[in-house]
Design an enzyme around this catalytic site. Structure first.
Site, PDB file in Angstrom:
ATOM      1  N   GLY A  86     -12.146  -5.392   8.304  1.00  0.00           N
ATOM      2  CA  GLY A  86     -12.603  -6.408   7.354  1.00  0.00           C
ATOM      3  C   GLY A  86     -13.471  -7.444   8.029  1.00  0.00           C
ATOM      4  O   GLY A  86     -13.474  -8.622   7.665  1.00  0.00           O
ATOM      5  N   ALA A  97     -16.572  -8.226   8.044  1.00  0.00           N
ATOM      6  CA  ALA A  97     -17.618  -8.953   7.322  1.00  0.00           C
ATOM      7  C   ALA A  97     -17.045  -9.868   6.240  1.00  0.00           C
ATOM      8  O   ALA A  97     -17.794 -10.589   5.581  1.00  0.00           O
ATOM      9  CB  ALA A  97     -18.610  -7.978   6.691  1.00  0.00           C
ATOM     10  N   GLN A 124     -14.504 -12.995   4.681  1.00  0.00           N
ATOM     11  CA  GLN A 124     -14.482 -14.424   5.003  1.00  0.00           C
ATOM     12  C   GLN A 124     -13.621 -14.738   6.217  1.00  0.00           C
ATOM     13  O   GLN A 124     -14.003 -15.540   7.071  1.00  0.00           O
ATOM     14  CB  GLN A 124     -13.991 -15.226   3.792  1.00  0.00           C
ATOM     15  CG  GLN A 124     -14.968 -15.243   2.626  1.00  0.00           C
ATOM     16  CD  GLN A 124     -14.587 -16.291   1.609  1.00  0.00           C
ATOM     17  OE1 GLN A 124     -14.627 -17.483   1.866  1.00  0.00           O
ATOM     18  NE2 GLN A 124     -14.182 -15.843   0.433  1.00  0.00           N
ATOM     19  N   ARG A 129      -4.975  -8.753  -4.422  1.00  0.00           N
ATOM     20  CA  ARG A 129      -4.311  -8.577  -5.711  1.00  0.00           C
ATOM     21  C   ARG A 129      -5.204  -9.111  -6.825  1.00  0.00           C
ATOM     22  O   ARG A 129      -5.762 -10.196  -6.716  1.00  0.00           O
ATOM     23  CB  ARG A 129      -2.971  -9.321  -5.704  1.00  0.00           C
ATOM     24  CG  ARG A 129      -2.107  -9.044  -6.933  1.00  0.00           C
ATOM     25  CD  ARG A 129      -0.716  -9.637  -6.728  1.00  0.00           C
ATOM     26  NE  ARG A 129       0.140  -9.455  -7.886  1.00  0.00           N
ATOM     27  CZ  ARG A 129       1.428  -9.785  -7.900  1.00  0.00           C
ATOM     28  NH1 ARG A 129       1.981 -10.312  -6.831  1.00  0.00           N
ATOM     29  NH2 ARG A 129       2.153  -9.599  -8.981  1.00  0.00           N
ATOM     30  N   GLN A 163      -4.928   3.489   9.367  1.00  0.00           N
ATOM     31  CA  GLN A 163      -5.226   2.617  10.497  1.00  0.00           C
ATOM     32  C   GLN A 163      -4.190   2.792  11.600  1.00  0.00           C
ATOM     33  O   GLN A 163      -4.535   2.830  12.790  1.00  0.00           O
ATOM     34  CB  GLN A 163      -5.300   1.172  10.023  1.00  0.00           C
ATOM     35  CG  GLN A 163      -6.516   0.907   9.153  1.00  0.00           C
ATOM     36  CD  GLN A 163      -6.608  -0.530   8.666  1.00  0.00           C
ATOM     37  OE1 GLN A 163      -5.749  -1.363   8.969  1.00  0.00           O
ATOM     38  NE2 GLN A 163      -7.644  -0.834   7.901  1.00  0.00           N
ATOM     39  N   ASN A 221      -2.842  -8.901   3.464  1.00  0.00           N
ATOM     40  CA  ASN A 221      -1.609  -8.951   2.676  1.00  0.00           C
ATOM     41  C   ASN A 221      -1.397  -7.713   1.807  1.00  0.00           C
ATOM     42  O   ASN A 221      -2.363  -7.067   1.406  1.00  0.00           O
ATOM     43  CB  ASN A 221      -1.632 -10.204   1.794  1.00  0.00           C
ATOM     44  CG  ASN A 221      -1.388 -11.445   2.600  1.00  0.00           C
ATOM     45  OD1 ASN A 221      -0.535 -11.456   3.474  1.00  0.00           O
ATOM     46  ND2 ASN A 221      -2.137 -12.501   2.298  1.00  0.00           N
ATOM     47  N   ASP A 260       1.700 -20.123   7.516  1.00  0.00           N
ATOM     48  CA  ASP A 260       2.793 -20.816   6.835  1.00  0.00           C
ATOM     49  C   ASP A 260       3.423 -21.875   7.745  1.00  0.00           C
ATOM     50  O   ASP A 260       3.760 -22.974   7.307  1.00  0.00           O
ATOM     51  CB  ASP A 260       3.849 -19.809   6.384  1.00  0.00           C
ATOM     52  CG  ASP A 260       3.236 -18.647   5.628  1.00  0.00           C
ATOM     53  OD1 ASP A 260       2.528 -18.908   4.636  1.00  0.00           O
ATOM     54  OD2 ASP A 260       3.441 -17.490   6.033  1.00  0.00           O
ATOM     55  N   HIS A 307       5.869 -13.154   4.402  1.00  0.00           N
ATOM     56  CA  HIS A 307       4.726 -14.008   4.059  1.00  0.00           C
ATOM     57  C   HIS A 307       4.463 -13.835   2.567  1.00  0.00           C
ATOM     58  O   HIS A 307       3.621 -13.052   2.132  1.00  0.00           O
ATOM     59  CB  HIS A 307       3.498 -13.608   4.870  1.00  0.00           C
ATOM     60  CG  HIS A 307       2.254 -14.331   4.467  1.00  0.00           C
ATOM     61  ND1 HIS A 307       2.117 -15.693   4.578  1.00  0.00           N
ATOM     62  CD2 HIS A 307       1.090 -13.879   3.921  1.00  0.00           C
ATOM     63  CE1 HIS A 307       0.925 -16.056   4.135  1.00  0.00           C
ATOM     64  NE2 HIS A 307       0.283 -14.966   3.724  1.00  0.00           N
TER      65      HIS A 307
END
Length: 357
Positions: free
Chosen positions: A39, A41, A43, A120, A140, A159, A187, A215
């Site tokens: 992931g 690219a 944020q 989600r 993975q 997540n 957290d 989490h």
């Protein structure tokens, strides 16, 4: 001491764009380590890459190779990210590989940061999300087992990170369970910030704050053992109702509050927490303190063996880590821990088809 010259990787060696090294000779004291990021690219990936390349995470004398993994639709954006890394001319950045191929992406990885996951969406049940992402983390885990370095360590950020880590771990045959982690440091940071604001102190004054369990909205930020300036947090905050109500609720629902405020999920703070986690796992923990990360339970504190549960962790001088034993658990705390562990057990059962025998 090794003198490295600039190097451009041949286009035939990769499936995606790659980066030239900084165009100056640099004397480096250590051999480079390889960090793989899924992931890349997105944020969170964007927020973390430049600080890793700068030396913030692994040290200003530690050169790094980056292997950036994206799905096909993300490659154009990733190409732009690679261009920006190139333009930074980081002295410590030796090589960048951008790819959609998992084996190429995890090749020789000493650290794998699994950030990418399907978010989600409206109308999607948690079980649906677990099933979709579970298949991603199955592949993975298998690729990490095939291609990563023997000393690889894996931090799952995407997540639901605890159960995604559980799936990846169980599909990474031959890699010890103690190399897998799921992030709950965000957290912990949120909880420390809330306590500091309530007590009117700086967040660096808050120590011994543990996140227990998942989490998720069931996580338990344990205020009962937290300290401020080395003293019990209750010496500074006497509002029991706030501790047991607003404080816990704020930490548990902070992610949703940020989405409501900015129209997108946490990115910079999540990236910062991921870097905090890695740094805490490679740096000895200050005497008497601990940090939070989800690890494969060995049964400590009555937590079911084999699930990925957050608990107090200490990193030792030799670079290994251990669960901090003997942390007092009040009746109130136990009820909260039981609730979040039960959720983790439910999640494990929901993805049992993805966990090999």
């Amino acid at each position: 001491m090794v003198l490295f010259s600039p190097k451009q990787i041949s286009a035939s060696q990769r499936k995606g764009p790659q980066l030239r090294c900084a165009p100056a000779y640099t004397i480096l004291m250590k051999s480079p380590i390889t960090v793989s990021i899924t992931g890349a690219a997105g944020q969170i990936g964007y927020a973390i890459l430049f600080r890793i390349a700068s030396g913030f995470v692994f040290g200003e004398d530690q050169p790094v190779n980056l292997r950036l993994i994206e799905i096909e639709p993300g490659l154009p954006a990733l190409k732009g990210v690679v261009m920006e890394l190139d333009d930074c001319a980081f002295p410590l950045l030796r090589e960048v590989v951008a790819t959609t191929d998992l084996d190429e992406g995890f090749m020789g990885a000493n650290w794998a940061l699994l950030i990418g996951s399907v978010p989600r969406k409206a109308g999607m049940e948690r079980a649906d999300l677990l099933g979709i992402n579970g298949k991603i983390f199955t592949g993975q885990g298998q690729a990490i087992a095939r291609s990563a370095a023997k000393d690889v360590r894996v931090l799952v950020v995407g997540n639901p990170c605890n159960t995604n880590a559980l799936i990846a771990m169980n599909n990474a045959e031959g890699i010890p369970n103690d190399r897998f982690f799921a992030m709950t440091r965000l957290d912990e940071n949120r909880a420390k910030s809330q306590l500091a604001a309530k007590a009117g102190v700086h967040c660096s004054d808050v120590t011994n704050l543990c996140i227990w369990g998942n989490h998720s909205a069931t996580q338990y930020p344990d205020f009962t053992n937290a300290k401020i300036k080395g003293k019990p947090v209750t010496d500074f905050i006497s509002d029991t109702a706030w501790f047991e109500g607003e404080f816990i609720k704020t930490v548990q629902q902070r992610g949703a509050a940020i989405i409501a405020a900015r129209g997108a999920s946490s990115a910079a703070s999540a990236a910062n927490a991921a870097m905090d986690t890695v740094k805490s796992l490679i740096t000895p923990t200050p005497e008497g303190d601990w940090h939070s990360v989800a690890i494969c339970s060995d049964g400590s504190y009555g937590i079911a063996k084999g699930i990925m549960a957050s608990m107090p962790i200490r990193t030792k001088a030799d670079g290994s880590w251990e669960i901090v034993q003997g942390v007092p658990v009040s009746e109130f705390s136990q009820s909260k821990i039981d609730a979040t562990i039960n959720e983790l057990l439910e999640e494990r059962d929901a993805v049992k088809d993805l966990i090999p025998g």
